[in-house]
Design a protein around this motif. Structure first.
Motif, PDB file in Angstrom:
ATOM      1  N   GLY A  65       0.821  -1.215   0.000  1.00 45.83           N
ATOM      2  CA  GLY A  65       0.000   0.000   0.000  1.00 45.83           C
ATOM      3  C   GLY A  65       0.852   1.261   0.000  1.00 45.83           C
ATOM      4  O   GLY A  65       0.628   2.185  -0.788  1.00 45.83           O
ATOM      5  N   ALA A  66       1.839   1.297   0.880  1.00 42.91           N
ATOM      6  CA  ALA A  66       2.725   2.469   0.941  1.00 42.91           C
ATOM      7  C   ALA A  66       3.550   2.601  -0.331  1.00 42.91           C
ATOM      8  O   ALA A  66       3.749   3.711  -0.844  1.00 42.91           O
ATOM      9  CB  ALA A  66       3.648   2.368   2.159  1.00 42.91           C
ATOM     10  N   ASN A 114       2.758   1.611  -3.397  1.00 41.94           N
ATOM     11  CA  ASN A 114       1.919   2.117  -4.490  1.00 41.94           C
ATOM     12  C   ASN A 114       1.660   3.613  -4.342  1.00 41.94           C
ATOM     13  O   ASN A 114       1.736   4.360  -5.326  1.00 41.94           O
ATOM     14  CB  ASN A 114       0.588   1.359  -4.531  1.00 41.94           C
ATOM     15  CG  ASN A 114       0.739  -0.033  -5.084  1.00 41.94           C
ATOM     16  OD1 ASN A 114       1.687  -0.340  -5.790  1.00 41.94           O
ATOM     17  ND2 ASN A 114      -0.204  -0.899  -4.755  1.00 41.94           N
ATOM     18  N   PHE A 115       1.366   4.044  -3.149  1.00 38.52           N
ATOM     19  CA  PHE A 115       1.101   5.463  -2.920  1.00 38.52           C
ATOM     20  C   PHE A 115       2.337   6.313  -3.221  1.00 38.52           C
ATOM     21  O   PHE A 115       2.268   7.300  -3.957  1.00 38.52           O
ATOM     22  CB  PHE A 115       0.641   5.700  -1.476  1.00 38.52           C
ATOM     23  CG  PHE A 115       0.466   7.148  -1.150  1.00 38.52           C
ATOM     24  CD1 PHE A 115      -0.647   7.834  -1.602  1.00 38.52           C
ATOM     25  CD2 PHE A 115       1.411   7.828  -0.405  1.00 38.52           C
ATOM     26  CE1 PHE A 115      -0.819   9.178  -1.320  1.00 38.52           C
ATOM     27  CE2 PHE A 115       1.261   9.169  -0.110  1.00 38.52           C
ATOM     28  CZ  PHE A 115       0.141   9.850  -0.568  1.00 38.52           C
ATOM     29  N   LEU A 116       3.482   5.897  -2.661  1.00 36.56           N
ATOM     30  CA  LEU A 116       4.710   6.677  -2.871  1.00 36.56           C
ATOM     31  C   LEU A 116       5.172   6.648  -4.320  1.00 36.56           C
ATOM     32  O   LEU A 116       5.675   7.655  -4.835  1.00 36.56           O
ATOM     33  CB  LEU A 116       5.818   6.176  -1.941  1.00 36.56           C
ATOM     34  CG  LEU A 116       5.576   6.420  -0.455  1.00 36.56           C
ATOM     35  CD1 LEU A 116       6.647   5.740   0.380  1.00 36.56           C
ATOM     36  CD2 LEU A 116       5.514   7.904  -0.163  1.00 36.56           C
ATOM     37  N   SER A 117       4.989   5.518  -4.990  1.00 32.14           N
ATOM     38  CA  SER A 117       5.372   5.437  -6.401  1.00 32.14           C
ATOM     39  C   SER A 117       4.554   6.414  -7.239  1.00 32.14           C
ATOM     40  O   SER A 117       5.084   7.076  -8.130  1.00 32.14           O
ATOM     41  CB  SER A 117       5.175   4.019  -6.936  1.00 32.14           C
ATOM     42  OG  SER A 117       6.061   3.129  -6.310  1.00 32.14           O
ATOM     43  N   GLY A 118       3.274   6.490  -6.961  1.00 29.69           N
ATOM     44  CA  GLY A 118       2.422   7.439  -7.680  1.00 29.69           C
ATOM     45  C   GLY A 118       2.873   8.873  -7.456  1.00 29.69           C
ATOM     46  O   GLY A 118       2.911   9.685  -8.394  1.00 29.69           O
ATOM     47  N   GLN A 119       3.221   9.197  -6.220  1.00 27.91           N
ATOM     48  CA  GLN A 119       3.701  10.546  -5.915  1.00 27.91           C
ATOM     49  C   GLN A 119       5.017  10.835  -6.641  1.00 27.91           C
ATOM     50  O   GLN A 119       5.215  11.930  -7.173  1.00 27.91           O
ATOM     51  CB  GLN A 119       3.880  10.719  -4.403  1.00 27.91           C
ATOM     52  CG  GLN A 119       2.620  10.563  -3.602  1.00 27.91           C
ATOM     53  CD  GLN A 119       1.558  11.583  -3.976  1.00 27.91           C
ATOM     54  OE1 GLN A 119       1.834  12.775  -4.081  1.00 27.91           O
ATOM     55  NE2 GLN A 119       0.347  11.108  -4.190  1.00 27.91           N
ATOM     56  N   GLU A 163       4.574  11.456 -10.432  1.00 28.54           N
ATOM     57  CA  GLU A 163       4.093  12.810 -10.697  1.00 28.54           C
ATOM     58  C   GLU A 163       5.196  13.850 -10.528  1.00 28.54           C
ATOM     59  O   GLU A 163       5.196  14.874 -11.190  1.00 28.54           O
ATOM     60  CB  GLU A 163       2.928  13.149  -9.773  1.00 28.54           C
ATOM     61  CG  GLU A 163       1.657  12.393 -10.119  1.00 28.54           C
ATOM     62  CD  GLU A 163       0.499  12.758  -9.209  1.00 28.54           C
ATOM     63  OE1 GLU A 163       0.682  13.588  -8.284  1.00 28.54           O
ATOM     64  OE2 GLU A 163      -0.593  12.206  -9.426  1.00 28.54           O
TER      65      GLU A 163
END
Length: 93
Positions: A44-45, A47-52, A55
């Motif tokens: 979960g972390a 995926n979130f950090l990769s998306g950030q 961007e």
């Protein structure tokens, strides 16, 4: 194929470490905590950090960062290898 080998090695190692450091009667709890951390919180972390990061620095920056983190992990594991617990030597008869 490389991912399969590295994942298998990671999975077997974490299960062995959970077994080694969990007290008797709490082995299942130790493996549950490891699994929840790695597959629940970790994914979960990640995926979130990769998306950030995508961007912010784009895909090239994301993969460059992953390569650097992997190299640092390898370096740390090589450096820590010498800190393992000493093995018992067989007694001469």
């Amino acid at each position: 194929a490389l991912h399969a080998a590295s994942f298998a090695l990671l999975h077997v190692t974490t299960i062995q470490l959970a077994d080694r450091y969990s007290p008797p009667g709490r082995k299942a709890l130790g493996q549950t905590i490891v699994s929840a951390g790695a597959y629940g919180l970790g994914i979960g972390a990640g995926n979130f950090l990769s998306g950030q990061l995508v961007e912010t620095v784009g895909y090239a920056g994301l993969y460059t960062g992953a390569a650097v983190a992997t190299a640092l992990g390898l370096l740390v594991s090589v450096l820590l290898r010498g800190l393992r617990e000493p093995q018992a030597k067989p007694m001469d008869s």
